[in-house]
Enzyme design. Sequence first.
Site, PDB file in Angstrom:
ATOM      1  N   TYR A  14       0.817  -1.210   0.000  1.00 29.25           N
ATOM      2  CA  TYR A  14       0.000   0.000   0.000  1.00 29.25           C
ATOM      3  C   TYR A  14       0.852   1.262   0.000  1.00 29.25           C
ATOM      4  O   TYR A  14       0.565   2.224   0.730  1.00 29.25           O
ATOM      5  CB  TYR A  14      -0.962  -0.002   1.200  1.00 29.25           C
ATOM      6  CG  TYR A  14      -1.830  -1.230   1.264  1.00 29.25           C
ATOM      7  CD1 TYR A  14      -2.779  -1.490   0.286  1.00 29.25           C
ATOM      8  CD2 TYR A  14      -1.680  -2.157   2.290  1.00 29.25           C
ATOM      9  CE1 TYR A  14      -3.561  -2.638   0.327  1.00 29.25           C
ATOM     10  CE2 TYR A  14      -2.458  -3.305   2.337  1.00 29.25           C
ATOM     11  CZ  TYR A  14      -3.397  -3.539   1.348  1.00 29.25           C
ATOM     12  OH  TYR A  14      -4.159  -4.675   1.389  1.00 29.25           O
ATOM     13  N   TYR A 141     -13.908  -6.848   4.823  1.00 27.92           N
ATOM     14  CA  TYR A 141     -12.627  -7.026   4.129  1.00 27.92           C
ATOM     15  C   TYR A 141     -12.289  -8.511   4.157  1.00 27.92           C
ATOM     16  O   TYR A 141     -12.299  -9.140   5.218  1.00 27.92           O
ATOM     17  CB  TYR A 141     -11.518  -6.221   4.795  1.00 27.92           C
ATOM     18  CG  TYR A 141     -10.159  -6.482   4.175  1.00 27.92           C
ATOM     19  CD1 TYR A 141      -9.772  -5.833   3.007  1.00 27.92           C
ATOM     20  CD2 TYR A 141      -9.281  -7.399   4.748  1.00 27.92           C
ATOM     21  CE1 TYR A 141      -8.546  -6.087   2.414  1.00 27.92           C
ATOM     22  CE2 TYR A 141      -8.053  -7.658   4.167  1.00 27.92           C
ATOM     23  CZ  TYR A 141      -7.688  -6.999   3.003  1.00 27.92           C
ATOM     24  OH  TYR A 141      -6.470  -7.270   2.433  1.00 27.92           O
ATOM     25  N   ASP A 242     -15.243 -15.870   7.935  1.00 25.10           N
ATOM     26  CA  ASP A 242     -13.854 -15.470   7.703  1.00 25.10           C
ATOM     27  C   ASP A 242     -13.249 -15.082   9.053  1.00 25.10           C
ATOM     28  O   ASP A 242     -13.402 -13.954   9.514  1.00 25.10           O
ATOM     29  CB  ASP A 242     -13.816 -14.313   6.718  1.00 25.10           C
ATOM     30  CG  ASP A 242     -12.402 -13.775   6.490  1.00 25.10           C
ATOM     31  OD1 ASP A 242     -11.473 -14.216   7.188  1.00 25.10           O
ATOM     32  OD2 ASP A 242     -12.244 -12.892   5.616  1.00 25.10           O
ATOM     33  N   LYS A 271      -3.392 -16.072   9.463  1.00 25.66           N
ATOM     34  CA  LYS A 271      -2.670 -15.139  10.315  1.00 25.66           C
ATOM     35  C   LYS A 271      -2.020 -15.812  11.526  1.00 25.66           C
ATOM     36  O   LYS A 271      -0.879 -16.247  11.462  1.00 25.66           O
ATOM     37  CB  LYS A 271      -3.576 -13.992  10.740  1.00 25.66           C
ATOM     38  CG  LYS A 271      -3.857 -12.990   9.629  1.00 25.66           C
ATOM     39  CD  LYS A 271      -4.489 -11.729  10.137  1.00 25.66           C
ATOM     40  CE  LYS A 271      -4.812 -10.730   9.027  1.00 25.66           C
ATOM     41  NZ  LYS A 271      -3.639 -10.152   8.365  1.00 25.66           N
TER      42      LYS A 271
END
Length: 429
Positions: A14, A141, A242, A271
């Site tokens: 980003y 997201y 998710d 993660k």
Amino acid sequence: MDLLFDRQHIWHPYTSTLTPLTCYPVTHAQGVDLYLEDGRRLIDGMSSWWATIHGYNHPHLNYAAHQQIDKMSHVMFGGITHQPAITLCKKLLALAPSNLEHVFLADSGSVAVEVSLKMALQYWHAKGQPRAKFLTLRHGYHGDTFAAMSVTDPENSMHSLYKGFLPQHIFADSPTCGFWDEWDERDLDDFREKIMHAHQELAAVILEPIVQGAGGMRIYHPQFLKGVRALCDQYGLLLIADEIATGFGRTGKLFACEHANIAPDILCVGKALTGGYMTLSATLATKQVADTVCAGEAGCFMHGPTFMANPLACAVACASLELIEQGDWQQQTQHIEAQFAHLLPMLNRFEMVKETRWLGAIGVIETHRPVNMEVIQALFVEQGVWIRPFGCLIYVMPPFISQVDDIEKLINAVVVALQNSQCFQLDGA
């Protein structure tokens, strides 16, 4: 380190190659601390993007990695299996909701989401009812790969420029009732209406349970999730949870779905799966989903990443889950949540603060103006902490092993930032 080369040639997440942001050179890490090349020590408030829950350089995880790398670091998973994968899947199924019986190991969180969507599509294809739409929530997201982006809020600035290239899915209003608020049944109205009108074309519902992460760090009421599960059951739809950001204790429950006492049909984790050591994810499914998929025309699930079930990553993940099984994370996240509950409301006195919220080892300060990333990052480093805000959100998701002094230092650094107007963009900027 050659920071000039880094600035001129390495494209960080980003960031712009035209105006690259300052990068801080880390030489090593220990516990909750990152050590810079110049000797400064930073308390990590981000768990390396929410993954390093046990802290850095953990002896148990190090041992598992060293033991495995002497045997084999990688072997293909097609036609071959190995003990680290078997042990890991046993542990995952023992920890996950009991209705989940099959594990598909993948490379990253985004790929786990891709896998879950493909499972749902193949499921309905096998039933002779091909469906191509997904229902999800605004402010969600789910990752940066294309299918994952397609179920991420289309107005989100991270992905809005891809709108013309992505499949058009259905987005319901995200819940407005916060986790600690009194439940308002009207919060489900838009979701209920959309599932009622579109259920015959939907392959599944996908959402982040309880905490919407990178789409806004929103922490919503468990009753909303319970209502979604009931509506999926009513209309015969699959529910994909998710839990890549929330799984393995981050919200104070092992999985965020437990706050609503519901179980999904498909569960995505990643993660923290390896304690932040290596990239690995998993998509878990019920026997009904798996068997239906495999009874279809293809005769199998059509996905197979090269590094699927990487033995080194699986071995470290097993060690990470062994630490989870010991149960210390429960008291650790309770202590962190108690500190957030004490410290964060005090920040509401600052003019720049719009709202503070928290759950488990997640603390969020929402501001009225977006941060000036270069300025606020430098200030945090000067204060001896590593916090990586975005937009109007300053948040901390520290390692579970963080102590009282660590959390206090993180929040004190945020206080310093809130007192410095240069840390925020000008109105209209």
